[in-house]
Design an enzyme around this catalytic site. Structure first.
Site, short mmCIF file in Angstrom:
data_model
loop_
_atom_site.label_atom_id
_atom_site.label_comp_id
_atom_site.label_asym_id
_atom_site.label_seq_id
_atom_site.Cartn_x
_atom_site.Cartn_y
_atom_site.Cartn_z
N PHE A 76 0.85 -1.19 0.00
CA PHE A 76 0.00 0.00 0.00
C PHE A 76 0.89 1.24 0.00
O PHE A 76 0.66 2.19 -0.74
CB PHE A 76 -0.92 0.00 1.23
CG PHE A 76 -1.92 1.12 1.23
CD1 PHE A 76 -3.18 0.93 0.68
CD2 PHE A 76 -1.62 2.36 1.77
CE1 PHE A 76 -4.11 1.96 0.66
CE2 PHE A 76 -2.54 3.40 1.75
CZ PHE A 76 -3.79 3.20 1.19
N ASN A 123 -3.89 -7.89 -8.44
CA ASN A 123 -2.86 -6.93 -8.83
C ASN A 123 -1.68 -7.61 -9.49
O ASN A 123 -1.32 -8.73 -9.17
CB ASN A 123 -2.41 -6.10 -7.62
CG ASN A 123 -1.18 -6.66 -6.94
OD1 ASN A 123 -0.05 -6.41 -7.35
ND2 ASN A 123 -1.41 -7.46 -5.89
N MET A 125 1.16 -5.47 -10.05
CA MET A 125 1.92 -4.23 -10.02
C MET A 125 3.39 -4.44 -10.42
O MET A 125 3.94 -3.65 -11.19
CB MET A 125 1.87 -3.59 -8.62
CG MET A 125 0.46 -3.32 -8.09
SD MET A 125 -0.51 -2.23 -9.10
CE MET A 125 0.25 -0.67 -8.78
N PHE A 127 6.20 -4.58 -8.26
CA PHE A 127 7.14 -3.77 -7.45
C PHE A 127 7.43 -2.41 -8.07
O PHE A 127 8.60 -2.00 -8.20
CB PHE A 127 8.47 -4.51 -7.23
CG PHE A 127 8.39 -5.78 -6.44
CD1 PHE A 127 7.27 -6.11 -5.70
CD2 PHE A 127 9.48 -6.66 -6.40
CE1 PHE A 127 7.21 -7.29 -4.96
CE2 PHE A 127 9.44 -7.84 -5.66
CZ PHE A 127 8.30 -8.15 -4.95
N ASN A 185 10.92 -10.49 0.74
CA ASN A 185 9.78 -10.85 -0.11
C ASN A 185 10.27 -11.63 -1.32
O ASN A 185 10.91 -11.06 -2.21
CB ASN A 185 9.03 -9.58 -0.55
CG ASN A 185 7.80 -9.90 -1.37
OD1 ASN A 185 7.43 -11.07 -1.52
ND2 ASN A 185 7.16 -8.89 -1.91
N SER A 188 6.02 -12.58 -4.19
CA SER A 188 5.13 -11.86 -5.10
C SER A 188 5.04 -12.65 -6.41
O SER A 188 6.05 -13.13 -6.92
CB SER A 188 5.67 -10.47 -5.40
OG SER A 188 5.03 -9.95 -6.54
N ASN A 190 4.36 -11.34 -9.22
CA ASN A 190 4.41 -10.39 -10.33
C ASN A 190 5.81 -10.02 -10.81
O ASN A 190 5.96 -9.18 -11.68
CB ASN A 190 3.65 -9.12 -9.95
CG ASN A 190 2.20 -9.43 -9.63
OD1 ASN A 190 1.58 -10.21 -10.35
ND2 ASN A 190 1.68 -8.88 -8.55
N THR A 191 6.83 -10.63 -10.21
CA THR A 191 8.19 -10.47 -10.72
C THR A 191 8.61 -11.84 -11.23
O THR A 191 8.69 -12.79 -10.45
CB THR A 191 9.14 -9.99 -9.59
OG1 THR A 191 8.72 -8.70 -9.16
CG2 THR A 191 10.58 -9.91 -10.07
N LYS A 221 8.41 -13.62 4.06
CA LYS A 221 6.99 -13.59 3.65
C LYS A 221 6.78 -14.63 2.57
O LYS A 221 7.49 -14.64 1.56
CB LYS A 221 6.61 -12.20 3.13
CG LYS A 221 5.14 -12.11 2.74
CD LYS A 221 4.69 -10.68 2.53
CE LYS A 221 3.23 -10.60 2.13
NZ LYS A 221 2.76 -9.22 1.95
N THR A 249 0.01 -14.72 4.40
CA THR A 249 0.59 -15.00 3.11
C THR A 249 0.52 -13.79 2.18
O THR A 249 -0.21 -12.84 2.44
CB THR A 249 -0.20 -16.13 2.37
OG1 THR A 249 -1.52 -15.64 2.08
CG2 THR A 249 -0.27 -17.40 3.15
N ASN A 250 1.22 -13.94 1.06
CA ASN A 250 1.08 -12.99 -0.04
C ASN A 250 -0.19 -13.33 -0.85
O ASN A 250 -1.00 -14.13 -0.39
CB ASN A 250 2.34 -13.07 -0.93
CG ASN A 250 2.72 -11.72 -1.52
OD1 ASN A 250 1.85 -11.02 -2.05
ND2 ASN A 250 3.97 -11.35 -1.42
N GLY A 269 -7.80 -10.43 -0.62
CA GLY A 269 -9.14 -10.11 -0.12
C GLY A 269 -9.93 -11.36 0.20
O GLY A 269 -9.36 -12.43 0.48
N GLY A 298 -7.02 -11.73 3.49
CA GLY A 298 -8.48 -11.79 3.59
C GLY A 298 -9.04 -11.46 4.96
O GLY A 298 -10.23 -11.70 5.21
C1 LIG Z 1 -2.25 -3.71 -4.84
C2 LIG Z 1 -1.46 -4.63 -3.97
C3 LIG Z 1 -0.08 -4.50 -3.96
C4 LIG Z 1 0.69 -5.33 -3.14
N1 LIG Z 1 2.03 -5.17 -3.12
C5 LIG Z 1 2.79 -5.94 -2.30
C6 LIG Z 1 4.18 -5.74 -2.21
O1 LIG Z 1 4.75 -4.85 -2.83
N2 LIG Z 1 4.87 -6.56 -1.39
C7 LIG Z 1 4.28 -7.55 -0.64
O2 LIG Z 1 4.97 -8.25 0.11
N3 LIG Z 1 2.95 -7.74 -0.70
C8 LIG Z 1 2.19 -6.97 -1.50
N4 LIG Z 1 0.84 -7.15 -1.55
C9 LIG Z 1 0.24 -8.25 -0.76
C10 LIG Z 1 -0.32 -7.78 0.57
O3 LIG Z 1 0.68 -7.26 1.42
C11 LIG Z 1 -1.01 -8.96 1.28
O4 LIG Z 1 -0.06 -9.96 1.57
C12 LIG Z 1 -2.13 -9.57 0.44
O5 LIG Z 1 -2.83 -8.57 -0.26
C13 LIG Z 1 -3.13 -10.35 1.29
O6 LIG Z 1 -3.75 -9.53 2.25
P1 LIG Z 1 -5.23 -8.91 2.02
O7 LIG Z 1 -6.12 -10.03 1.60
O8 LIG Z 1 -5.59 -8.30 3.35
O9 LIG Z 1 -5.08 -7.89 0.96
C14 LIG Z 1 0.06 -6.33 -2.35
C15 LIG Z 1 -1.33 -6.44 -2.37
C16 LIG Z 1 -2.10 -5.60 -3.16
C17 LIG Z 1 -3.59 -5.75 -3.16
#
Ligand SMILES: Cc1cc2nc3c(=O)[nH]c(=O)nc-3n(C[C@H](O)[C@H](O)[C@H](O)COP(=O)(O)O)c2cc1C
Length: 361
Positions: A76, A123, A125, A127, A185, A188, A190-191, A221, A249-250, A269, A298
């Protein structure tokens, strides 16, 4: 003067923000958070309304006091730009990042999607962040202001896998004096290739190196998309090599969770809730009492937060449900936790952490 946000309920804010595409909405929300930090009276008023500091919830972990156990998940505040405002939203701690050594733009847009019917986010994104130098300057300005900060670090997209260790070394050196904990980390989606680093030889080398570089607690993580056995084995290697905690978790790449999923990026979520809980619970059973566990994925209510705590979480984090429910969720969780602890006859959160496993023994 009484500053009140009651006229500007989150439902109203959400209606406006959801008219924009998710990334623009995020930028607008960020602008609001940065502005809040420049208006101390408003910030104080908002903090009085949302921040819960209660003896039943306060804990000392890794030598740092956490006033409450509800933190903002990584991603965030990728550049450490909203740290000052986060206590005002009620968070007991904030995890900034993921930050990479060099700045990078992230993946092509669009890369952030709302799955509204599923109360979820997807997402990709990748990084996007302003790099370690920028974040370091942010932290130098702020540090130390008595609010726990985790720094989540990752490798640059263009760094080949065989040089990934050097990226983590650069980051650990850069941040060795900042933050209250550091998160590795490698989870993710996305990398490209990042999750391949979730292997025992890399983890072992990484944590052995990390221990030589900093005294800060280093956490791992992990992703939800592996078997409990693999996750346990991996975390055991990390703990044996010096990790001070696990964050689980991620986001998930299980696109079968909804017909609305894109075929790229990570889902978070409501759709992630049970998957994340199941893996966390397996880790809790194995590692409760042996390391500090942080649950994320979630979490949407005091009951869900309490379920994670009883499974072994000392801290919990939220991200996606902050988007759907707003900052009152943080307060609701903290207040709800106090009620749930009392109902079960506990006088402090530490008695409930891992209760599922204490009751068994
Ligand atoms: C838009 C977005 C970007 C995120 N970017 C990262 C990130 O840069 N590094 C990371 O460790 N997790 C990232 N996360 C994962 C969150 O930290 C979290 O682990 C994940 O969303 C599960 O939690 P939630 O269900 O409460 O969202 C991202 C999640 C979202 C939705």
């Amino acid at each position: 003067m009484e500053y009140s946000l009651s006229l500007l309920s989150y439902e109203t804010v959400k209606k406006v923000l959801f008219k924009f595409d998710p990334e623009t909405a995020h930028t607008l929300a960020g602008f609001g958070l940065k502005s809040l930090a420049h208006c101390m009276p408003l910030m104080r008023s908002v903090k009085d309304r949302f921040f819960i500091s209660h003896p039943m919830l306060a804990q000392e972990l890794w030598g740092t006091i956490f006033q409450n156990p509800v933190g903002l998940g990584a991603g965030f505040d990728k550049n450490g730009e909203y740290i000052l405002s986060m206590p005002a939203l009620g968070f007991g701690f904030t995890e900034i990042g993921t930050v990479t050594p060099k700045p990078q733009k992230g993946n092509e847009k669009p890369r952030l999607f709302r799955l509204i019917e599923d109360l979820s986010i997807q997402n990709a994104m990748g990084f996007n962040n302003k790099g370690s130098y920028y974040m370091l300057q942010r932290l130098k300005k702020l540090y130390f202001f008595g609010y726990p900060i985790g720094i989540n670090i990752g490798k640059n997209k263009l760094t080949p896998e065989n040089e990934a260790l050097e990226d983590y070394e650069t980051l650990l050196k850069a941040f060795r004096e900042y933050g209250d904990y550091i998160v590795i980390n490698i989870s993710s989606p996305n990398t490209p290739g990042l999750r391949d680093l979730q292997n025992e030889s890399f983890i072992s080398a990484l944590f052995q190196m990390a221990q030589k570089l900093t005294d800060k607690p280093i956490l791992l993580k992990i992703a939800p998309d592996m078997s409990a056995e693999d996750a346990i084995a991996l975390c055991r290697v990390a703990i044996d090599a010096g990790a001070s905690g696990i964050i689980a978790t991620n986001t998930t790449i299980d696109y079968s969770l909804t017909p609305r999923a894109k075929d790229f990026g990570g889902i978070s979520g409501a759709l992630l809730k049970e998957k994340s809980y199941a893996l966390f619970r397996a880790l809790g059973k194995e590692f409760y009492g042996k390391t500090i566990l942080v649950s994320v994925g979630g979490i949407d209510s005091p009951e869900e937060a309490y379920r994670r705590i009883k499974a072994g979480a000392s801290l919990i984090q939220i991200y996606s449900m902050l988007i759907y429910k707003g900052p009152s969720l943080v307060k609701e969780i903290n207040e709800g936790l106090i009620g749930l602890l009392k109902k079960d006859g506990y006088t402090h959160i530490s008695e409930a952490i891992g209760a599922d496993w204490k009751e068994q023994s």
